[in-house]
Design an enzyme around this catalytic site. Structure first.
Site, PDB file in Angstrom:
ATOM      1  N   ARG A   1      68.185   5.682  51.293  1.00 45.68           N
ATOM      2  CA  ARG A   1      67.428   6.952  50.605  1.00 45.68           C
ATOM      3  C   ARG A   1      66.373   7.321  51.904  1.00 45.68           C
ATOM      4  O   ARG A   1      65.961   8.438  51.848  1.00 45.68           O
ATOM      5  CB  ARG A   1      66.815   6.634  49.565  1.00 45.68           C
ATOM      6  CG  ARG A   1      67.279   6.102  48.051  1.00 45.68           C
ATOM      7  CD  ARG A   1      68.372   7.197  47.925  1.00 45.68           C
ATOM      8  NE  ARG A   1      69.921   6.475  48.284  1.00 45.68           N
ATOM      9  CZ  ARG A   1      70.894   7.500  48.406  1.00 45.68           C
ATOM     10  NH1 ARG A   1      70.772   8.585  47.839  1.00 45.68           N
ATOM     11  NH2 ARG A   1      72.029   6.709  48.636  1.00 45.68           N
TER      12      ARG A   1
ATOM     13  N   ASP B   1      83.250  14.187  41.021  1.00 44.45           N
ATOM     14  CA  ASP B   1      82.109  13.614  41.654  1.00 44.45           C
ATOM     15  C   ASP B   1      81.490  12.254  41.334  1.00 44.45           C
ATOM     16  O   ASP B   1      81.738  11.912  40.103  1.00 44.45           O
ATOM     17  CB  ASP B   1      81.088  14.540  41.540  1.00 44.45           C
ATOM     18  CG  ASP B   1      79.792  14.412  42.648  1.00 44.45           C
ATOM     19  OD1 ASP B   1      80.223  13.725  43.716  1.00 44.45           O
ATOM     20  OD2 ASP B   1      78.758  15.104  42.773  1.00 44.45           O
ATOM     21  N   GLU B   2      80.978  11.472  42.286  1.00 49.68           N
ATOM     22  CA  GLU B   2      80.520  10.113  41.908  1.00 49.68           C
ATOM     23  C   GLU B   2      81.403   9.243  41.437  1.00 49.68           C
ATOM     24  O   GLU B   2      81.290   8.694  40.473  1.00 49.68           O
ATOM     25  CB  GLU B   2      79.312  10.347  40.950  1.00 49.68           C
ATOM     26  CG  GLU B   2      78.136  11.101  41.557  1.00 49.68           C
ATOM     27  CD  GLU B   2      77.342  10.444  42.743  1.00 49.68           C
ATOM     28  OE1 GLU B   2      77.740   8.959  43.150  1.00 49.68           O
ATOM     29  OE2 GLU B   2      76.312  10.858  43.091  1.00 49.68           O
TER      30      GLU B   2
ATOM     31  N   GLN C   1      78.196   2.588  46.231  1.00 52.39           N
ATOM     32  CA  GLN C   1      77.071   2.893  45.553  1.00 52.39           C
ATOM     33  C   GLN C   1      77.382   2.739  44.002  1.00 52.39           C
ATOM     34  O   GLN C   1      76.617   3.549  43.337  1.00 52.39           O
ATOM     35  CB  GLN C   1      76.724   4.391  46.000  1.00 52.39           C
ATOM     36  CG  GLN C   1      76.257   4.354  47.353  1.00 52.39           C
ATOM     37  CD  GLN C   1      75.877   5.862  47.581  1.00 52.39           C
ATOM     38  OE1 GLN C   1      74.756   6.156  47.048  1.00 52.39           O
ATOM     39  NE2 GLN C   1      76.484   6.440  48.666  1.00 52.39           N
TER      40      GLN C   1
ATOM     41  N   LYS D   1      78.723  14.751  51.090  1.00 47.72           N
ATOM     42  CA  LYS D   1      79.827  14.867  50.086  1.00 47.72           C
ATOM     43  C   LYS D   1      79.739  16.186  49.034  1.00 47.72           C
ATOM     44  O   LYS D   1      80.648  16.758  48.657  1.00 47.72           O
ATOM     45  CB  LYS D   1      80.058  13.624  49.356  1.00 47.72           C
ATOM     46  CG  LYS D   1      79.109  13.639  48.196  1.00 47.72           C
ATOM     47  CD  LYS D   1      79.239  12.317  47.290  1.00 47.72           C
ATOM     48  CE  LYS D   1      78.112  11.971  46.578  1.00 47.72           C
ATOM     49  NZ  LYS D   1      77.600  13.036  45.500  1.00 47.72           N
ATOM     50  N   THR D   2      78.483  16.445  48.667  1.00 52.63           N
ATOM     51  CA  THR D   2      78.313  17.321  47.865  1.00 52.63           C
ATOM     52  C   THR D   2      78.543  18.848  48.664  1.00 52.63           C
ATOM     53  O   THR D   2      79.262  19.735  48.118  1.00 52.63           O
ATOM     54  CB  THR D   2      76.912  17.779  47.451  1.00 52.63           C
ATOM     55  OG1 THR D   2      76.499  16.487  46.693  1.00 52.63           O
ATOM     56  CG2 THR D   2      76.637  18.840  46.437  1.00 52.63           C
TER      57      THR D   2
END
Length: 695
Positions: free
Chosen positions: A586, A214-215, A245, A35-36
């Site tokens: 992760r 973002d997020e 998340q 996504k980044t």
DNA sequence: GTCAGAAGGTTTTTT
DNA sequence: ACCTTCTGAC
């Protein structure tokens, strides 16, 4: 690589997200789905290919780290991206307030109060309230602000009784008098400013034609309101996030923001990024299996082209000691980048001491923070008082440190004089000095004169020199350098030096001071030992968001610890389930899960049943590891008849109330004579069957 | 003002 | 168990 070339390397969904224009866009980006990369390519593409003015783009993140990364990656593709406004929500709010200080009813030199300062301020209003109570008020006020609620609004969402409104009102009045803001104000005040001031609203909207967030799953109601105020029909709004998340509900994050985004911004297009580039298939299967049990989610299925990979492994262990042994055994058997994850910081201790004993270097994330250290907070208070002489909280912190004879009584005399001097503590000190004892009066005068002189000297030179000279002159440097423990003292001096050094990039002017303080208040994420590149990382699951490791061990998978709490609040369980999802995703290559039969908690040994999350993973997805470490006791497999009598070493006699299998484990519930009901795994906990004759 | 001992309360924490 | 905060005595 330029944006156009970069575009070719994206998968179809990613490319679609970059190229999308028109209405609002919601990018649902699963863990590890790049996504980044999508956001940064999108920024570069807007500028480089569509000719968008970088100054008309606003990109908002939640952490400074994320902002810095975004800036660096976008600038690498498109140098002009350096002019994009990339900030955290709070930093953007602070910028907007600083820029429109007068309209927002603030002085440009305002400082930001952190959570500790908030409690200190509350203490000045409610001196007899114990710290715990003050901390609760602080939390509730902060939560109210997260929901854009003011004292006059219905606060029943936050706290039932009427007392919060009164406390909140008193607190806000005092904070406004001082002229500083808290974290919540950095979002709430801009919302109110934009709502109330049409000219500023229009100007701000005209400037930012492209808003990227973002997020987004971590946004709270106030941040949503801020976006609403920033965007008009013509603004291009693109938010990126993963509802699975969302793990900061306790801080006011509203999963509903992302769940209902399409309704809030009609005409929204939704693009899902479901291809994961991080983990192996079996790891994703475990994550998906568990998070699927959540009802409140938009639904997305991660997949990967990474075939093979070792099967995730579950170890049911006797206790924490076995858990520690198990982890160390994994690490020493095959050294590689490993993260040991836990739910609560308290769990880190045993791992830490074992790693030290074994001589294995490790890095612990998020333990003692630099800016929370006593000496740093002292130095900060000095600067804050220079920036804003109405800052009673900072004044109180340092006026009698080191002890110079200004006790509670003298302080009261000074604060009584505050209202006669517009809240200026330095003036009040000078005026009240005559009414103090000889010693206290002289000390107070000297203290006030020192700060005043320092304020007058602002106007040139380096802020680092200014800070060091002042901290030394006030005796704080010496105080910390001469503590009883020379090792502690040494580290305190080093911290002070580091703090002073950080200020060296700023000029010793009013603006430089305000800028430095803002940076420090809004970016405290840096760890003391970030340079250490150890192979082992100890970290809470919350802190792992955005990180990845070759091997991940998720520890303490026990009912009551993870998930924490009982079944009361289904939303809470769902949040814990998302945390499990974050933790598991992760891992790049290897995933290990551990669960203990009992563990020491709050000084007593408690029995635990494996986490319900383990029961949600199909058996074929997990390899069952046998315990390492010391041997296990008590053979499993034997049934305990319901109604049968049993004896437990600690609890005494009891009756079996249920006996069932959870996964491969036999779980027995017992009601003891004392009335206590507890669950046991007979495989680990000796539970002696008693025949009727022995009663 | 300082220290020792008692009492209290213990999730997570981007800003 | 452990750490912070409160208290009372010097």
């Amino acid at each position: 690589m330029a944006a156009r070339a970069e575009l070719e390397t994206l998968n179809p969904a990613q490319r679609e997200a970059v190229l999308h224009t028109g209405g609002a866009l919601l990018i649902l980006a699963g863990a590890g789905s790049g996504k980044t990369r999508v956001i940064t390519v999108k920024i570069a593409y807007l500028i480089g290919e569509l000719g968008v003015d970088p100054r008309s783009i606003l990109a908002v993140t939640f952490t400074n780290k994320a902002a810095a990364e975004m800036r660096a990656r976008a600038a690498a593709m498109e140098p002009a991206a350096a002019d994009v406004m990339i900030r955290t929500f709070h930093s953007f709010g602070a910028w907007l307030l600083r820029r429109n200080a007068a309209a927002a009813g603030l002085d440009r030199g305002y400082a930001i109060y952190d959570d500790d300062d908030v409690i200190s301020l509350l203490r000045t209003i409610y001196p007899d309230e114990p710290r715990g109570g003050l901390a609760r008020y602080a939390r509730q006020i902060s939560r109210a602000k997260d929901y854009t609620l003011r004292p006059g609004d219905d606060l029943s969402l936050i706290s039932p009784g009427p007392e919060l409104a009164e406390i909140y009102r008193a607190y806000q009045r005092r904070l406004d008098e001082i002229g500083n803001v808290d974290f919540g104000d950095l979002i709430l005040k801009p919302v109110e400013l934009l709502r109330a001031d049409e000219a500023i609203r229009r100007r701000t909207r005209q400037r930012y034609r492209y808003v990227l967030v973002d997020e987004y799953q971590d946004s709270n109601v106030a941040q949503y309101e801020l976006l609403k105020q920033l965007c008009d029909e013509e603004t291009y709004l693109c938010v990126v996030g993963d509802d699975d998340q969302s793990i900061y509900r306790f801080r006011g994050a509203e999963v509903r923001n992302i769940l209902t985004f399409s309704e809030s911004f009609p005409g929204t297009m939704v693009i899902k990024l479901e291809q994961n580039y991080r983990s192996t298939g079996p790891i994703l299967d475990v994550a998906s299996a568990v998070v699927q049990h959540n009802l409140g989610r938009l639904g997305k299925t991660l997949w990967t082209e990474r075939t093979g990979g070792s099967e995730p492994s579950l170890a049911l262990l006797r206790d924490q000691d076995e858990e520690v042994d198990y982890c160390l055994d994994l690490i020493s058997r095959e050294p590689r980048e490993t993260a040991i994850l836990y739910r609560t910081n308290a769990q880190s201790r045993l791992f830490e001491s074992a790693l030290i004993r074994a001589g294995i270097p490790y890095r612990i994330v998020g333990s003692l923070r630099f800016y929370e250290r006593e000496e740093i907070k002292d130095a900060l208070a000095v600067l804050k008082l220079c920036a804003n002489p109405r800052d009673e909280v900072s004044f109180r912190r340092i006026v009698n440190k080191p002890a110079r004879g200004i006790g509670a009584k003298s302080l009261e005399t000074v604060t009584d004089a505050l209202s006669d001097h517009g809240g200026d503590v330095l003036e009040a000190t000078a005026a009240a000095a005559a009414g103090l004892s000889r010693k206290a009066g002289a000390a107070a005068r000297a203290f006030g004169a020192t700060i005043r002189r320092a304020r007058e000297s602002l106007g040139g030179g380096k802020l680092s020199d200014f800070t060091e000279a002042l901290v030394r002159e006030l005796g704080l440097w010496e105080l910390h350098a001469e503590g009883q423990d020379p090792i502690v003292a040494q580290s305190k001096v080093e911290n002070l030096e580091e703090f002073v050094n950080a200020a060296s990039l700023y000029p010793a002017t009013e603006e430089g001071l305000a800028e430095f303080l803002e940076l420090v208040e809004l970016d405290r994420s840096r760890e003391a030992d970030e340079s250490l590149d150890a192979e082992v990382t100890l970290i809470t699951m919350h802190n792992t968001k955005g990180l990845e490791f070759d091997r991940v061990i998720v520890t303490g998978l026990e009912e009551g610890l993870f998930p924490r709490g009982g079944d009361e609040d289904p939303d809470e369980i769902e949040e814990e389930r998302r945390l499990f999802y974050v933790a598991v995703t992760r891992a790049r290559d290897e995933l290990f899960l551990t669960s203990c039969g009992y563990r020491r908690l709050h000084g007593r040994v408690m029995d635990f049943v494996p986490s319900r999350f383990l029961g949600e993973i199909p058996a074929e997805l997990l390899r069952h590891a046998t315990a390492g470490g010391r041997g296990r006791q008590a053979p499993g497999g034997e049934e305990y008849p319901v109604g049968g009598a049993v004896y437990h070493d600690d609890y005494g006699m009891g009756v079996v109330t249920s006996c069932r299998h959870s996964g491969s484990e036999l779980v027995v519930q017992v009601r003891f004579e004392t009335g206590r009901v507890a669950k046991f795994l007979p495989r680990y906990t000796p539970l002696e069957k008693v025949s009727g004759d022995d009663w």
